[in-house]
Design a protein around this motif. Structure first.
Motif, PDB file in Angstrom:
ATOM      1  N   ARG A 102      25.865  -0.030  40.488  1.00 38.14           N
ATOM      2  CA  ARG A 102      24.429  -0.009  40.750  1.00 38.14           C
ATOM      3  C   ARG A 102      24.185  -0.587  42.135  1.00 38.14           C
ATOM      4  O   ARG A 102      25.014  -1.324  42.674  1.00 38.14           O
ATOM      5  CB  ARG A 102      23.645  -0.783  39.701  1.00 38.14           C
ATOM      6  N   LYS A 103      23.045  -0.236  42.704  1.00 33.75           N
ATOM      7  CA  LYS A 103      22.643  -0.784  44.000  1.00 33.75           C
ATOM      8  C   LYS A 103      22.282  -2.249  43.823  1.00 33.75           C
ATOM      9  O   LYS A 103      21.707  -2.637  42.810  1.00 33.75           O
ATOM     10  CB  LYS A 103      21.448  -0.021  44.554  1.00 33.75           C
ATOM     11  N   THR A 104      22.597  -3.028  44.860  1.00 36.46           N
ATOM     12  CA  THR A 104      22.321  -4.462  44.776  1.00 36.46           C
ATOM     13  C   THR A 104      21.119  -4.889  45.595  1.00 36.46           C
ATOM     14  O   THR A 104      20.706  -6.020  45.529  1.00 36.46           O
ATOM     15  CB  THR A 104      23.539  -5.285  45.237  1.00 36.46           C
ATOM     16  N   SER A 105      20.573  -3.997  46.409  1.00 34.58           N
ATOM     17  CA  SER A 105      19.412  -4.375  47.216  1.00 34.58           C
ATOM     18  C   SER A 105      18.470  -3.196  47.353  1.00 34.58           C
ATOM     19  O   SER A 105      18.843  -2.047  47.139  1.00 34.58           O
ATOM     20  CB  SER A 105      19.862  -4.855  48.593  1.00 34.58           C
ATOM     21  N   GLU A 106      17.266  -3.496  47.744  1.00 38.80           N
ATOM     22  CA  GLU A 106      16.260  -2.454  47.945  1.00 38.80           C
ATOM     23  C   GLU A 106      16.687  -1.477  49.029  1.00 38.80           C
ATOM     24  O   GLU A 106      16.404  -0.294  48.963  1.00 38.80           O
ATOM     25  CB  GLU A 106      14.910  -3.080  48.306  1.00 38.80           C
ATOM     26  N   ALA A 107      17.349  -1.978  50.069  1.00 37.79           N
ATOM     27  CA  ALA A 107      17.762  -1.115  51.170  1.00 37.79           C
ATOM     28  C   ALA A 107      18.879  -0.160  50.750  1.00 37.79           C
ATOM     29  O   ALA A 107      19.155   0.812  51.434  1.00 37.79           O
ATOM     30  CB  ALA A 107      18.225  -1.963  52.351  1.00 37.79           C
ATOM     31  N   ILE A 138      26.527  -2.252  46.711  1.00 29.48           N
ATOM     32  CA  ILE A 138      26.687  -1.877  45.307  1.00 29.48           C
ATOM     33  C   ILE A 138      27.486  -2.954  44.602  1.00 29.48           C
ATOM     34  O   ILE A 138      28.210  -3.731  45.230  1.00 29.48           O
ATOM     35  CB  ILE A 138      27.384  -0.504  45.126  1.00 29.48           C
ATOM     36  N   THR A 139      27.337  -2.992  43.316  1.00 34.13           N
ATOM     37  CA  THR A 139      28.127  -3.890  42.482  1.00 34.13           C
ATOM     38  C   THR A 139      28.658  -3.084  41.300  1.00 34.13           C
ATOM     39  O   THR A 139      28.042  -2.108  40.887  1.00 34.13           O
ATOM     40  CB  THR A 139      27.304  -5.106  42.010  1.00 34.13           C
ATOM     41  N   GLY A 140      29.804  -3.498  40.806  1.00 34.86           N
ATOM     42  CA  GLY A 140      30.416  -2.795  39.689  1.00 34.86           C
ATOM     43  C   GLY A 140      30.352  -3.610  38.410  1.00 34.86           C
ATOM     44  O   GLY A 140      30.125  -4.821  38.433  1.00 34.86           O
ATOM     45  N   TYR A 192      23.339   0.410  35.140  1.00 35.90           N
ATOM     46  CA  TYR A 192      24.523   0.889  35.850  1.00 35.90           C
ATOM     47  C   TYR A 192      24.698   2.379  35.624  1.00 35.90           C
ATOM     48  O   TYR A 192      24.466   2.875  34.525  1.00 35.90           O
ATOM     49  CB  TYR A 192      25.780   0.156  35.365  1.00 35.90           C
ATOM     50  N   VAL A 193      25.127   3.063  36.656  1.00 35.50           N
ATOM     51  CA  VAL A 193      25.463   4.474  36.551  1.00 35.50           C
ATOM     52  C   VAL A 193      26.943   4.548  36.198  1.00 35.50           C
ATOM     53  O   VAL A 193      27.786   4.007  36.911  1.00 35.50           O
ATOM     54  CB  VAL A 193      25.190   5.218  37.876  1.00 35.50           C
TER      55      VAL A 193
END
Length: 146
Positions: free
Chosen positions: A106-111, A115-117, A138-139
């Protein structure tokens, strides 16, 4: 010292043996993670699903022992979720529970520049031992078995 106190509380030899097997796997896993591809590692951990015992008490002990051991800092190098997922995948499938292991990001910030797993188990089509606030954030990138 805490580990020795925990071991001393295990009165049933079967509980001690299960706890020891989980501890050994947690010690060996980091080296295996570094040396093997994840598909190869999962194949080696997957003994297949034996006849389902339906022994919920054994499932609870297995998850409890794993969670207890993961509280020790020495097992934090790869993050709690990966080691927990791998250990429980190995033991629960061996106990007859039809768990699958999932990996996602998933993305970890608005920008969107980080990503984080995460890894988790699915049992009977539902996330297993997951915080409800984490579900669907999470995708899924890969699952085993597929």
């Amino acid at each position: 010292m805490k580990l020795l106190r925990t071991i001393n509380r295990l009165k049933d030899p079967r509980d001690f043996w299960l706890f020891l097997q989980i501890l050994i796997l947690l010690v060996l896993l980091p080296r295996q993670i570094r040396k093997r591809s994840m598909p190869d590692l999962l194949v080696s951990l997957d003994s297949g699903i034996s006849a389902r015992t339906g022994d919920r008490a054994l499932l609870d002990k297995t998850t409890g022992f794993t969670e207890s051991l993961l509280r020790y800092g020495i097992f934090q190098r790869y993050g709690k979720c990966l080691l927990r997922s791998l250990v429980l995948f190995r033991f629960l499938r061996n106990q007859g529970w039809p768990v699958s292991i999932y990996f996602g990001v998933r993305k970890t910030s608005e920008a969107g520049n980080g990503i984080t797993g995460h890894s988790w188990l699915v049992l009977d089509g539902e996330p297993f031992l997951e915080d409800e606030s984490q579900q669907n954030t999470y995708v899924t990138t890969w699952q085993y078995p597929s």
